[in-house]
Design a protein around this motif. Structure first.
Motif, PDB file in Angstrom:
ATOM      1  N   ARG A 166       0.757  -1.319  -0.334  1.00 52.54           N
ATOM      2  CA  ARG A 166      -0.183  -0.442  -0.337  1.00 52.54           C
ATOM      3  C   ARG A 166       0.527   1.254  -0.132  1.00 52.54           C
ATOM      4  NH1 ARG A 166      -4.909   1.637   0.891  1.00 52.54           N
ATOM      5  NH2 ARG A 166      -5.142   3.373   2.602  1.00 52.54           N
ATOM      6  N   ALA A 167       2.075   1.353   0.780  1.00 53.94           N
ATOM      7  CA  ALA A 167       2.964   2.384   0.818  1.00 53.94           C
ATOM      8  C   ALA A 167       3.148   2.807  -0.822  1.00 53.94           C
ATOM      9  CB  ALA A 167       4.396   1.569   1.524  1.00 53.94           C
ATOM     10  N   TYR A 168       3.967   1.370  -1.793  1.00 52.56           N
ATOM     11  CA  TYR A 168       4.231   2.508  -3.130  1.00 52.56           C
ATOM     12  C   TYR A 168       2.656   2.685  -3.248  1.00 52.56           C
ATOM     13  CZ  TYR A 168       4.502   1.392  -8.140  1.00 52.56           C
ATOM     14  OH  TYR A 168       5.112   1.579  -9.547  1.00 52.56           O
ATOM     15  N   PHE A 169       1.318   2.627  -3.241  1.00 53.91           N
ATOM     16  CA  PHE A 169       0.545   3.083  -4.701  1.00 53.91           C
ATOM     17  C   PHE A 169       0.450   4.600  -3.580  1.00 53.91           C
ATOM     18  CE2 PHE A 169      -0.482  -1.356  -5.563  1.00 53.91           C
ATOM     19  CZ  PHE A 169      -0.244  -0.955  -7.255  1.00 53.91           C
ATOM     20  N   ILE A 170       0.166   4.722  -1.699  1.00 57.21           N
ATOM     21  CA  ILE A 170       0.462   6.466  -1.731  1.00 57.21           C
ATOM     22  C   ILE A 170       2.015   7.247  -2.141  1.00 57.21           C
ATOM     23  CG2 ILE A 170       0.334   7.899   0.631  1.00 57.21           C
ATOM     24  CD1 ILE A 170      -0.246   4.389   1.784  1.00 57.21           C
ATOM     25  N   THR A 171       3.075   6.287  -2.373  1.00 56.19           N
ATOM     26  CA  THR A 171       4.022   7.300  -3.000  1.00 56.19           C
ATOM     27  C   THR A 171       3.579   7.578  -4.202  1.00 56.19           C
ATOM     28  OG1 THR A 171       5.219   5.877  -1.624  1.00 56.19           O
ATOM     29  CG2 THR A 171       6.393   6.909  -3.470  1.00 56.19           C
ATOM     30  N   LYS A 172       3.659   6.250  -5.071  1.00 60.92           N
ATOM     31  CA  LYS A 172       2.661   6.514  -6.634  1.00 60.92           C
ATOM     32  C   LYS A 172       1.611   7.819  -6.981  1.00 60.92           C
ATOM     33  CE  LYS A 172       1.748   4.635 -10.964  1.00 60.92           C
ATOM     34  NZ  LYS A 172       1.368   3.171 -11.759  1.00 60.92           N
TER      35      LYS A 172
END
Length: 565
Positions: A64-70
């Protein structure tokens, strides 16, 4: 300039750099705000096939952190473009003007405030792009911490921006040459929002940083390596954002009053000390001679205005001070969803198009009257600011002792010719969609902005087209790529519903949401469960009747859909 063909207005920029022809909105008389089919679809099938194949083969992080960063990256790209509207485009146009225009203090103040923010942001954007490309280490708070060393730029911007807005507005009202320049710049397709909206973007960006940090903190937990950096970044950010809500409310109020004033005729100035915008929207007003007629109403903290649309402007028909106003919901009113407004020697019967719209107006009027009588702000009686001094109600009064013919000459003589550029503002959307919007909705919209790639499909088409989509100011703007300066088309969402497709829609893809207004239906497909939830969440903040999700519900105004994914 514009070229009209088959009800679609194709817009071309007069700026040499932007000699791209773009589809725009359709004919106003045939639902001006629903035609986004003008987007070029020559390569739709090939492009969507390549996108789907790439999506299938590509191995992406699922954290999920990846998509928040995206999301951070996607919205930073849009933020860069928004800063460029001022720092590049406005600066470039100003540099081509004569010495008199080049010495306008307010514009130079704005450019000097924006320039260092843009430089710092450009470095930050590159760092985020590099981190997301490698996702090693799989975190982002360390980069945020470095970037937040530049927060003093935003602190200074927070101090100075309202003063800049006030100076620009004063120049606009007192300098005819600058007024013409300002209007010409807003006509440019690159200036896809009112110029004042771009001035508020740095403040709104701070809100987005705050929300993304909170998402990361909730996701990580105390044992994650990025957790402490997130906490430290939040502490730094709070030093600036703790005074942001009150400052942003004052600025949004000032901008709303200025923008409304530029859409109206028959009023000298709306933005006076102590006055607050409360609600604007379309209602029908009953007349003994003509029955129910569509009118645009504007509720302020000290008065209620109602207007009729003439050309691209709204002519003031009447104004009612709140100090002697009260609302009555009578059972003998001639139509459904109607209510009566009493003030001194007159009564006005008004009807909304739904119980929900009626409730909003009645509640806001009653609360505003109560607040006005309780606080007795130092605003002068509202009629001294109106040019319709002898025409408190030109439609229907118990005693009528004036006429409003002089207003028509003002419309035809001055303000109407340059007003066509403003037909996509919220006041015009409310008029055509027969709905309303309040200050609380504008403030909520500042926290609900998003951008990224989506696949779009029309109701009766087979292929999906990949588009870069920006959601802001209650509107979707469509681009081929995030690198493009000019939107291909736009779709205001006030009045739309947002939902998942049903069985009859025959949509077999995942992460698809459906937008519908009357018989206008669009499908959009997101790349992941997280991004699907985010798009559903932010779009529901601008849609009025979204079935299970209703933004404007008085009981449930905060939509936390995206946080539940």
């Amino acid at each position: 300039m514009s070229v009209k063909e088959n009800g679609v207005v194709a817009m071309t920029s007069s700026t040499p750099k932007n000699n791209v022809t773009n589809g725009s909105l359709g004919n106003i008389s045939n639902d001006h705000y629903n035609n986004v089919s003008s987007i070029n679809t020559v390569k739709d099938k090939t492009l969507s096939k390549n996108v789907e194949t790439t999506d299938t083969k590509r191995k992406r992080p699922t954290d999920r952190a990846y998509f928040i960063t995206k999301e951070l990256l996607m919205t930073e790209r849009t933020y860069r473009k928004d800063l460029e509207v001022i720092n590049f485009w406005l600066r470039d146009v100003m540099s081509k003007e004569d010495d008199e225009m080049g010495q306008i203090e307010s514009v130079n103040m704005l450019l000097n405030l924006i320039d260092p923010i843009y430089d710092a942001h450009s470095v930050f954007l590159k760092d985020v792009e590099m981190r997301l490309n490698n996702w090693d280490p799989p975190c982002i708070a360390d980069i945020l911490l470095r970037h937040f060393n530049n927060l003093e730029l935003y602190d200074n911007y927070l101090d100075e921006h309202l003063n800049v807005l006030e100076k620009i507005d004063h120049e606009y009202r007192t300098n005819k040459k600058f007024e013409a320049f300002y209007k010409d710049f807003e006509v440019e397709k690159v200036c896809y929002l009112p110029l004042s909206s771009f001035v508020l973007k740095p403040l709104q960006r701070l809100l987005h940083y705050s929300h993304l940090l909170e998402k990361l903190i909730r996701h990580y937990g105390t044992s994650h390596t990025d957790y402490n950096n997130c906490l430290e970044a939040r502490v730094k950010l709070l030093k600036v954002t703790k005074r942001l809500p009150s400052a942003l409310r004052r600025s949004e109020n000032f901008v709303q009053l200025c923008e409304l004033e530029r859409d109206m005729v028959g009023i000298d100035t709306l933005h006076v000390a102590g006055r607050e915008f409360v609600r604007q929207g379309c209602l029908t007003k009953f007349s003994q001679r003509k029955g129910y007629q569509q009118r645009m109403f504007f509720l302020m903290s000290d008065m209620l205005l109602y207007t009729a649309r003439v050309g691209h402007m709204f002519r003031v028909h009447g104004q009612i001070p709140l100090n002697d106003l009260f609302v009555e919901e009578r059972t003998d009113n001639p139509t459904q969803y109607s209510f009566s407004i009493y003030s001194n020697n007159r009564v006005i019967t008004i009807a909304a198009n739904s119980q929900e719209e009626k409730d909003k107006w009645v509640e806001d009027i009653e609360e505003s009257v109560q607040a006005y009588k309780g606080e007795r702000t130092n605003i002068e009686p509202p009629n001294i600011y109106l040019s319709l001094k002898s025409c408190s109600s030109s439609d229907d009064m118990m005693s009528n002792n004036g006429d409003c013919n002089s207003v028509l000459s003002e419309i035809n003589g001055g303000k109407a010719p340059g007003a066509a550029q403003r037909n996509n503002t919220t006041v015009h959307v409310c008029w055509h969609r027969n709905t309303s919007i309040g200050m609380a909705d504008h403030l909520r919209a500042t926290e609900n902005q998003l951008s990224g790639f989506l696949l779009r499909k029309f109701k009766n088409s087979n292929g999906w087209q990949k588009l870069w989509v920006v959601f802001t100011n209650f509107c979707l703007f469509f681009y081929k790529s995030f690198q493009d300066d000019l939107p291909l088309a736009s779709l205001p969402l006030l009045g739309y519903s947002v939902s998942k497709p049903n069985e009859d829609d025959s949509i077999e893809k995942d992460f698809v949401f459906k937008l519908q207004f009357k018989n206008h239906v669009y499908f959009f497909r997101a790349e992941s469960e997280y991004t699907f939830g985010r798009w559903m969440g932010v779009i529901s903040s601008a849609t009025q009747h979204s079935g299970r999700m209703r933004l404007f519900s008085r009981k449930d105004s905060d939509n936390n859909y995206s946080d539940n994914i």
